[in-house]
Design a protein around this motif. Sequence first.
Motif, mmCIF file in Angstrom:
data_model
loop_
_atom_site.group_PDB
_atom_site.id
_atom_site.type_symbol
_atom_site.label_atom_id
_atom_site.label_comp_id
_atom_site.label_asym_id
_atom_site.label_seq_id
_atom_site.Cartn_x
_atom_site.Cartn_y
_atom_site.Cartn_z
ATOM 1 N N LYS A 146 71.483 84.811 63.786
ATOM 2 C CA LYS A 146 72.455 85.846 63.558
ATOM 3 C C LYS A 146 71.980 86.667 62.342
ATOM 4 O O LYS A 146 70.950 86.048 61.460
ATOM 5 C CB LYS A 146 73.662 85.317 63.469
ATOM 6 N N GLY A 147 72.443 87.484 61.886
ATOM 7 C CA GLY A 147 72.337 88.458 60.693
ATOM 8 C C GLY A 147 72.652 87.856 59.315
ATOM 9 O O GLY A 147 73.786 87.659 58.947
ATOM 10 N N LYS A 148 71.755 87.091 58.903
ATOM 11 C CA LYS A 148 71.886 86.554 57.451
ATOM 12 C C LYS A 148 70.764 86.466 56.417
ATOM 13 O O LYS A 148 69.554 86.464 56.948
ATOM 14 C CB LYS A 148 72.291 85.143 57.683
ATOM 15 N N ALA A 149 70.913 86.573 55.297
ATOM 16 C CA ALA A 149 69.877 86.549 54.132
ATOM 17 C C ALA A 149 70.323 86.131 52.810
ATOM 18 O O ALA A 149 71.573 85.947 52.710
ATOM 19 C CB ALA A 149 69.139 88.113 54.164
ATOM 20 N N ILE A 150 69.339 85.837 51.957
ATOM 21 C CA ILE A 150 69.668 85.550 50.644
ATOM 22 C C ILE A 150 68.853 86.548 49.791
ATOM 23 O O ILE A 150 67.630 86.783 49.869
ATOM 24 C CB ILE A 150 69.280 84.148 50.381
ATOM 25 N N LEU A 151 69.513 87.139 48.954
ATOM 26 C CA LEU A 151 69.361 88.204 48.028
ATOM 27 C C LEU A 151 69.115 87.595 46.677
ATOM 28 O O LEU A 151 69.940 87.238 46.009
ATOM 29 C CB LEU A 151 70.032 89.416 47.915
ATOM 30 N N ARG A 152 67.709 87.610 45.964
ATOM 31 C CA ARG A 152 67.494 87.292 44.794
ATOM 32 C C ARG A 152 67.194 88.303 43.751
ATOM 33 O O ARG A 152 66.283 89.137 43.918
ATOM 34 C CB ARG A 152 66.320 86.401 44.564
ATOM 35 N N LEU A 153 67.898 88.427 42.645
ATOM 36 C CA LEU A 153 68.031 89.777 41.832
ATOM 37 C C LEU A 153 67.166 89.293 40.614
ATOM 38 O O LEU A 153 66.658 88.279 40.231
ATOM 39 C CB LEU A 153 69.362 90.157 41.452
ATOM 40 N N LEU A 181 64.199 89.483 49.122
ATOM 41 C CA LEU A 181 64.962 89.175 50.249
ATOM 42 C C LEU A 181 64.472 88.041 51.143
ATOM 43 O O LEU A 181 63.492 88.240 51.630
ATOM 44 C CB LEU A 181 65.242 90.367 50.978
ATOM 45 N N GLU A 182 65.188 86.946 51.216
ATOM 46 C CA GLU A 182 64.669 85.828 52.089
ATOM 47 C C GLU A 182 65.575 85.621 53.321
ATOM 48 O O GLU A 182 66.799 85.654 53.088
ATOM 49 C CB GLU A 182 64.988 84.511 51.209
ATOM 50 N N VAL A 189 62.863 97.933 56.967
ATOM 51 C CA VAL A 189 62.023 96.822 57.503
ATOM 52 C C VAL A 189 63.109 95.753 58.097
ATOM 53 O O VAL A 189 64.064 95.272 57.620
ATOM 54 C CB VAL A 189 61.551 95.924 56.086
ATOM 55 N N TYR A 190 62.568 95.519 59.332
ATOM 56 C CA TYR A 190 63.303 94.519 60.207
ATOM 57 C C TYR A 190 62.723 93.011 59.887
ATOM 58 O O TYR A 190 61.445 92.750 60.345
ATOM 59 C CB TYR A 190 63.134 94.716 61.680
ATOM 60 N N LEU A 191 63.623 92.254 59.394
ATOM 61 C CA LEU A 191 62.847 91.020 58.874
ATOM 62 C C LEU A 191 63.434 89.794 60.122
ATOM 63 O O LEU A 191 64.601 89.750 60.194
ATOM 64 C CB LEU A 191 63.302 90.344 57.543
ATOM 65 N N ASN A 192 62.361 89.059 60.355
ATOM 66 C CA ASN A 192 62.575 88.163 61.480
ATOM 67 C C ASN A 192 62.940 86.685 60.596
ATOM 68 O O ASN A 192 62.752 86.480 59.523
ATOM 69 C CB ASN A 192 61.399 87.732 62.252
ATOM 70 N N SER A 193 63.061 85.684 61.378
ATOM 71 C CA SER A 193 63.536 84.271 60.960
ATOM 72 C C SER A 193 62.398 83.819 59.782
ATOM 73 O O SER A 193 61.062 83.946 60.347
ATOM 74 C CB SER A 193 63.860 83.084 61.800
ATOM 75 N N GLY A 194 62.632 83.163 58.891
ATOM 76 C CA GLY A 194 61.435 82.528 58.057
ATOM 77 C C GLY A 194 60.657 83.309 57.417
ATOM 78 O O GLY A 194 59.729 83.267 57.260
ATOM 79 N N SER A 195 61.146 84.453 56.733
ATOM 80 C CA SER A 195 60.536 85.730 56.156
ATOM 81 C C SER A 195 61.006 85.977 54.857
ATOM 82 O O SER A 195 62.323 85.822 54.343
ATOM 83 C CB SER A 195 60.721 86.956 56.781
ATOM 84 N N ILE A 196 60.094 86.504 53.852
ATOM 85 C CA ILE A 196 60.529 86.867 52.563
ATOM 86 C C ILE A 196 59.822 88.013 51.983
ATOM 87 O O ILE A 196 58.726 88.222 52.160
ATOM 88 C CB ILE A 196 59.764 85.550 51.312
ATOM 89 N N LEU A 197 60.648 88.933 51.632
ATOM 90 C CA LEU A 197 60.230 90.353 51.136
ATOM 91 C C LEU A 197 60.319 90.648 49.691
ATOM 92 O O LEU A 197 61.557 90.240 49.334
ATOM 93 C CB LEU A 197 60.557 91.389 51.994
ATOM 94 N N ARG A 198 59.526 90.860 48.872
ATOM 95 C CA ARG A 198 59.552 91.160 47.542
ATOM 96 C C ARG A 198 59.455 92.819 47.462
ATOM 97 O O ARG A 198 58.330 93.059 47.620
ATOM 98 C CB ARG A 198 58.649 90.463 46.396
ATOM 99 N N TYR A 199 60.105 93.591 46.809
ATOM 100 C CA TYR A 199 60.006 94.835 46.547
ATOM 101 C C TYR A 199 60.831 95.126 45.333
ATOM 102 O O TYR A 199 61.669 94.727 44.909
ATOM 103 C CB TYR A 199 60.663 95.544 48.019
ATOM 104 N N PRO A 200 60.470 96.700 44.950
ATOM 105 C CA PRO A 200 61.303 97.171 43.752
ATOM 106 C C PRO A 200 62.623 97.875 44.090
ATOM 107 O O PRO A 200 62.578 98.160 45.277
ATOM 108 C CB PRO A 200 60.251 98.272 43.362
ATOM 109 N N VAL A 201 63.503 97.809 43.291
ATOM 110 C CA VAL A 201 64.816 98.565 43.580
ATOM 111 C C VAL A 201 64.408 100.052 43.738
ATOM 112 O O VAL A 201 65.055 100.532 44.637
ATOM 113 C CB VAL A 201 65.515 98.103 42.441
ATOM 114 N N ALA A 202 63.582 100.485 43.039
ATOM 115 C CA ALA A 202 63.038 101.767 43.276
ATOM 116 C C ALA A 202 61.714 101.752 42.879
ATOM 117 O O ALA A 202 61.016 101.350 41.898
ATOM 118 C CB ALA A 202 63.991 102.674 42.306
ATOM 119 N N PHE A 251 54.867 90.427 51.090
ATOM 120 C CA PHE A 251 55.541 89.713 52.298
ATOM 121 C C PHE A 251 55.020 88.491 52.789
ATOM 122 O O PHE A 251 53.719 88.329 52.864
ATOM 123 C CB PHE A 251 55.694 90.856 53.160
ATOM 124 N N SER A 252 55.747 87.633 53.624
ATOM 125 C CA SER A 252 55.403 86.654 54.162
ATOM 126 C C SER A 252 56.224 86.442 55.351
ATOM 127 O O SER A 252 57.559 86.649 55.304
ATOM 128 C CB SER A 252 55.251 85.357 53.380
#
Length: 389
Positions: A127-134, A181-182, A199-212, A222-223
């Motif tokens: 389902k749609g869920k994630a963890i956001l690290r600031l 975003l994990e 960006v559509y993230l599937n299970s077991g994925s990590i995306l690191r990106y700038p706020v701007a 990405f992984s």
Amino acid sequence: MKHYDDNIIRLIQLYLVGGLSKEEEVKLEEWLRQDPSREKFMRGIREGQNVGQNFSTFENVNKDLAWGSVVRKGKIEINRSHRLAWYKFVAAVMVPLMIIGAAYYMRNYTASDQQQSVEIAEITPGKGKAILRLNDNRVIELSTEQEKQLDVAKGVAVKSDASGMVYPEQVAAGETEYNVLEVPRGGEYTVTLSDGTMVYLNSGSILRYPVAFGADSREVSFSGEAYFEVAKDAERPFYVVVDDVKIKVYGTSFNVNTHYTGKVQTVLVEGKIGIETPVSGKEYEVSPGQMALYNSQEQTMNINSVDVRPYVAWKDRVFAFEKMSLEDIMTTLSLWYDVDVFYQTSSLRSLHFTGYLGRYEDISTILDAISGVTRVNFTVKGRTVIVSE
């Protein structure tokens, strides 16, 4: 009865005979921390409740006496290397006995234990869920079932709702701040970046990106697996860094998958991309309808024409398996349903299956469809799927 993969069984066996290296000890401890029932299982082993109980063959194995016998007969020096070699020999002999012992212990769980295991092990689609690290080390849990307004950086507010998370369109004026975003196993999530890229993230994925993004370029790390729809911007190229590979994007839709060990799979749907590898130093051009497969172990790049639909169907709520090995299929299912997989016969991994199945179906429906074609048997115990002939 629980079943664990070959590596875990081997670590438990080495633990029993005292042959664990420091690295192996860390791996076993990490595995135990992931599930309280595993700690209970190991306590049973330590207290002598399972391995060897009622099994005369195993009871007759005494590693210290056996080691002493070897030393006396062979008149060899007792040192670490000799002892470790003997431990590994004993562990190899104990493989079937360990499995039998584990089976015995798990069968003798109390009724309340079994009921608790069933409750914990309810298997549902992702389902749609994630963890956001600031940037300031705050951690926020996200769900498409809840609407939130988040302060993700100084002066930057983001909305999270049923469609995912959307960052406001802006260009970084000062120091760049990053979010991570994990998406865990059993999850999926969509994020729209500050330039309009989705960006559509599937299970077991990590995306690191700038706020701007800055004024000159756009770059993310990405992984895992994700489908990118990159917003066109001729003045600011877009880069996706995946392990040692750097993908240069020219306003494009493509899928990236790193779940296959040592490989980066990139499938281009439309637009144009170039892929740079650390060894070649050159940029490989990929056209729509092509898949680029980089093997980091062999340091090779292969580009072939493919039907892109099976590679991106997951985004549209479909499992599309085209002559896919059972091992790859079960890897996909393990991520989406958050289950472990155990093969009773290793050769089953290489069987192939073709079929289109609903991504939100009950796992038993998926397994029954595969079983009907491949003739393999699936047994679900707790959160483990056992594959047998």
